[in-house]
Motif scaffolding. Structure first.
Motif, PDB file in Angstrom:
ATOM      1  N   SER A 280       0.816  -1.216   0.000  1.00  0.00           N
ATOM      2  CA  SER A 280       0.000   0.000   0.000  1.00  0.00           C
ATOM      3  C   SER A 280       0.847   1.263   0.000  1.00  0.00           C
ATOM      4  N   SER A 281       2.107   1.189   0.423  1.00  0.00           N
ATOM      5  CA  SER A 281       2.962   2.377   0.408  1.00  0.00           C
ATOM      6  C   SER A 281       3.336   2.786  -1.010  1.00  0.00           C
TER       7      SER A 281
ATOM      8  N   CYS B 222       1.179   2.786  -3.518  1.00  0.00           N
ATOM      9  CA  CYS B 222      -0.025   3.300  -4.167  1.00  0.00           C
ATOM     10  C   CYS B 222      -0.729   4.268  -3.237  1.00  0.00           C
ATOM     11  N   SER B 223      -1.523   5.141  -3.822  1.00  0.00           N
ATOM     12  CA  SER B 223      -2.323   6.035  -2.998  1.00  0.00           C
ATOM     13  C   SER B 223      -3.761   5.983  -3.488  1.00  0.00           C
ATOM     14  N   GLY B 224      -4.647   6.405  -2.646  1.00  0.00           N
ATOM     15  CA  GLY B 224      -6.058   6.393  -2.995  1.00  0.00           C
ATOM     16  C   GLY B 224      -6.803   5.357  -2.191  1.00  0.00           C
ATOM     17  N   GLN B 225      -8.043   5.180  -2.547  1.00  0.00           N
ATOM     18  CA  GLN B 225      -8.897   4.263  -1.805  1.00  0.00           C
ATOM     19  C   GLN B 225      -9.562   3.306  -2.781  1.00  0.00           C
TER      20      GLN B 225
END
Length: 138
Positions: free
Chosen positions: A7-8, A10-13
């Protein structure tokens, strides 16, 4: 989206039906890699059965797992080659399209609500690629 990157990086939801992904997301979705990950010395049926043994819950008895394997083989149109070894560079086996469908079947065995495929037509001729895409659409 498939949850395979840290997850580090990539960003977002990422939401599923408007809600955050459940904790068991990775174990409930299917992910077919670009490169086939199968035992070349096993048959199509044995590879899919191996996946079923590892991934289907213990609530499935032996007969239910076997029926599920047979259903997936039929759904993928692999009946004629079900008892043929996958093969490799040294030993001839199933065709590229049959190999790809077997790889997809190893993920379909769990009936995932979402199936991610990384370049599912790589290495296939246009006719075989078309049949794989029709299968996935169905």
């Amino acid at each position: 989206m498939a949850g395979r990157k840290k997850s580090s990086q990539c960003s977002g939801q990422v939401l599923m039906d408007g809600k955050p992904r459940p904790r068991d997301f990775k174990t409930t979705v299917g992910y077919v890699t670009q490169d086939d990950v199968m035992m070349s010395t096993l048959t199509v049926r044995e590879n899919i059965s191996f996946s079923a043994s590892l991934r289907l819950s213990s609530s499935f008895d032996w007969q239910a797992k076997r029926k599920r394997v047979d259903d997936v083989i039929t759904e993928l149109g692999l009946e004629k080659c079900a008892d043929t070894k996958i093969g490799d560079d040294e030993a001839r086996g199933v065709s590229g399209g049959e190999r790809k469908r077997c790889n997809i079947g190893m993920e379909m065995i769990i009936s995932p609500p979402v199936l991610f495929l990384d370049e599912p037509t790589t290495g296939l001729d246009s006719s075989t690629a078309n049949s794989v895409m029709k299968l996935l659409k169905r």
